[in-house]
Design a protein around this motif. Structure first.
Motif, short mmCIF file in Angstrom:
data_model
loop_
_atom_site.label_atom_id
_atom_site.label_comp_id
_atom_site.label_asym_id
_atom_site.label_seq_id
_atom_site.Cartn_x
_atom_site.Cartn_y
_atom_site.Cartn_z
N MET A 1 -31.29 -6.06 125.51
CA MET A 1 -30.72 -7.39 125.26
C MET A 1 -29.21 -7.27 125.00
O MET A 1 -28.78 -6.40 124.26
CB MET A 1 -31.39 -8.04 124.04
N ALA A 2 -28.41 -8.14 125.60
CA ALA A 2 -26.97 -8.05 125.48
C ALA A 2 -26.51 -8.56 124.12
O ALA A 2 -27.11 -9.45 123.54
CB ALA A 2 -26.32 -8.89 126.59
N GLU A 3 -25.38 -8.00 123.62
CA GLU A 3 -24.88 -8.38 122.32
C GLU A 3 -24.32 -9.80 122.30
O GLU A 3 -24.06 -10.36 121.25
CB GLU A 3 -23.83 -7.38 121.85
N ALA A 4 -24.08 -10.39 123.48
CA ALA A 4 -23.57 -11.76 123.55
C ALA A 4 -24.60 -12.76 123.05
O ALA A 4 -24.27 -13.90 122.78
CB ALA A 4 -23.20 -12.09 125.00
N PHE A 5 -25.83 -12.32 122.90
CA PHE A 5 -26.89 -13.20 122.44
C PHE A 5 -27.08 -13.03 120.93
O PHE A 5 -27.07 -11.92 120.40
CB PHE A 5 -28.19 -12.91 123.17
N ALA A 6 -27.25 -14.17 120.25
CA ALA A 6 -27.43 -14.14 118.80
C ALA A 6 -28.80 -13.63 118.40
O ALA A 6 -28.97 -13.00 117.35
CB ALA A 6 -27.20 -15.53 118.21
N ALA A 7 -29.80 -13.91 119.22
CA ALA A 7 -31.16 -13.49 118.92
C ALA A 7 -31.94 -13.42 120.22
O ALA A 7 -31.61 -14.11 121.18
CB ALA A 7 -31.83 -14.44 117.94
N GLY A 8 -32.96 -12.59 120.23
CA GLY A 8 -33.75 -12.48 121.44
C GLY A 8 -35.14 -11.93 121.20
O GLY A 8 -35.38 -11.15 120.27
N PHE A 9 -36.06 -12.38 122.04
CA PHE A 9 -37.43 -11.90 122.05
C PHE A 9 -37.72 -11.42 123.46
O PHE A 9 -37.35 -12.08 124.43
CB PHE A 9 -38.42 -13.02 121.71
N SER A 10 -38.38 -10.30 123.58
CA SER A 10 -38.77 -9.79 124.89
C SER A 10 -40.25 -9.43 124.88
O SER A 10 -40.66 -8.47 124.22
CB SER A 10 -37.93 -8.55 125.25
N ARG A 11 -41.04 -10.25 125.57
CA ARG A 11 -42.48 -10.05 125.74
C ARG A 11 -43.17 -9.78 124.39
O ARG A 11 -43.95 -8.85 124.24
CB ARG A 11 -42.77 -8.94 126.74
N VAL A 12 -42.87 -10.62 123.43
CA VAL A 12 -43.41 -10.46 122.08
C VAL A 12 -44.81 -11.04 121.98
O VAL A 12 -45.08 -12.15 122.45
CB VAL A 12 -42.47 -11.12 121.05
N ARG A 13 -45.69 -10.28 121.34
CA ARG A 13 -47.06 -10.74 121.08
C ARG A 13 -47.40 -10.52 119.62
O ARG A 13 -47.00 -9.52 119.02
CB ARG A 13 -48.07 -9.99 121.96
N LYS A 14 -48.18 -11.44 119.07
CA LYS A 14 -48.65 -11.31 117.70
C LYS A 14 -49.98 -12.02 117.57
O LYS A 14 -50.15 -13.16 118.01
CB LYS A 14 -47.65 -11.91 116.71
N GLY A 15 -50.95 -11.34 116.96
CA GLY A 15 -52.26 -11.94 116.73
C GLY A 15 -52.74 -11.65 115.32
O GLY A 15 -52.20 -10.77 114.63
N TYR A 16 -53.74 -12.41 114.88
CA TYR A 16 -54.29 -12.24 113.55
C TYR A 16 -55.80 -12.04 113.64
O TYR A 16 -56.48 -12.72 114.41
CB TYR A 16 -54.00 -13.47 112.68
N ARG A 17 -56.30 -11.11 112.85
CA ARG A 17 -57.74 -10.88 112.80
C ARG A 17 -58.41 -11.98 111.99
O ARG A 17 -58.04 -12.24 110.85
CB ARG A 17 -58.05 -9.52 112.17
N LEU A 18 -59.40 -12.61 112.59
CA LEU A 18 -60.18 -13.61 111.87
C LEU A 18 -61.28 -12.96 111.05
O LEU A 18 -61.74 -13.50 110.05
CB LEU A 18 -60.79 -14.61 112.85
N ASN A 19 -61.70 -11.78 111.48
CA ASN A 19 -62.75 -11.03 110.80
C ASN A 19 -62.25 -9.60 110.58
O ASN A 19 -61.95 -8.89 111.54
CB ASN A 19 -64.03 -11.01 111.65
N PRO A 20 -62.12 -9.15 109.31
CA PRO A 20 -61.57 -7.81 109.05
C PRO A 20 -62.43 -6.68 109.59
O PRO A 20 -61.97 -5.53 109.69
CB PRO A 20 -61.49 -7.76 107.51
N PHE A 21 -63.69 -6.97 109.97
CA PHE A 21 -64.58 -5.93 110.47
C PHE A 21 -64.60 -5.85 111.99
O PHE A 21 -65.35 -5.09 112.57
CB PHE A 21 -66.00 -6.18 109.94
#
Length: 262
Positions: A1-21
């Protein structure tokens, strides 16, 4: 990501477990790629559970993505030095109720490296700007919800950050409070500050964003500029407008979310 950008995301994924098991996760953010240019005002809108707040928490380094890269002002979100250049307003601000607004701002100024003389002048300036100078030395427990929201915004602004990250900044504000906050953000934008924020109030988003992203089910499904909205609005007659839409952004939002985008 170039420094000219203040912020950036690249192919970001995030998930949450509904069941700890179990290993499977419910996706909260899926394949998010976005670059926020210096001086840009980018608004994220979407239905509840679309992934807006999770996106902001990832950018601020409060939670880690499962995959992908995140950059903020040319550095990783985990870099402590970057936070002196970022102003953050959470969706539900949690201030110390026994402290005053002035004491909160003194703390914010100190941890971001402001000099005491500079901080004193800046604190009075920002308290007056958010219409809290009259209550600056009263404990936060005595504040209304709107006053608390404005105090939290002052906390985010006091060190004059390069980047503002705001999660539902209009929450709990009456029409006058909303107008004041919009004015403050417009002033920050005019001074070249970069702003990223989430909101459910589409009229405020439409009013001063340079670019708007729509999230749904964890994905950034559409982007639009005010100019494009104006062009679309001019070409949409009453017979073809989205039912119940009050503005071009609302019409576009409804089309995207309902899957009827032309």
């Amino acid at each position: 990501m170039a420094e000219a950008f203040a912020a950036g995301f690249s192919r970001v994924r995030k998930g949450y477990r509904l069941n700890p098991f179990r290993r499977d996760k419910r996706p909260a953010v899926q394949d998010l790629s976005l670059r926020l240019a210096e001086g840009e005002v980018f608004g994220i809108v979407g239905p509840n559970g679309a992934g807006k707040s999770t996106t902001i928490k990832i950018l601020m380094g409060f939670i880690r993505p499962d995959a992908g890269e995140v950059e903020i002002l040319g550095r990783a979100p985990s870099d402590p030095e970057v936070h002196a250049e970022v102003g953050y307003l959470p969706e539900n601000p949690c201030l110390y109720e026994h402290l005053t607004a002035r004491e909160h701002l003194r703390f914010a100024a100190r941890i971001t490296g402001m000099r005491p003389r500079e901080a004193r002048a800046r604190i009075d300036e920002i308290l007056e700007r958010v219409d809290l100078l009259h209550a600056a030395d009263k404990p936060v427990r005595s504040y209304s919800k709107g006053m608390t929201q404005r105090a939290a915004l002052a906390y985010a602004l006091v060190h004059d950050p390069r980047l503002l990250v705001l999660d539902e900044p209009m929450s709990g504000l009456d029409p006058l409070g909303r107008h004041l906050v919009v004015e403050i953000l417009q002033e920050a934008s005019a001074r070249g500050k970069t702003i990223l924020f989430c909101s459910h109030i589409l009229t405020d988003v439409e009013r001063f964003c340079t670019r708007i992203g729509i999230m749904n089910r964890g994905r950034l499904v559409a982007e639009v500029t005010p100019g494009e909205l104006k062009h679309r609005g001019a070409g949409v007659g009453a017979e073809t407008a989205a039912p119940g839409a009050a503005s071009p952004l609302e019409a576009f939002f409804l089309e995207v979310i309902r899957g009827n985008r032309p």
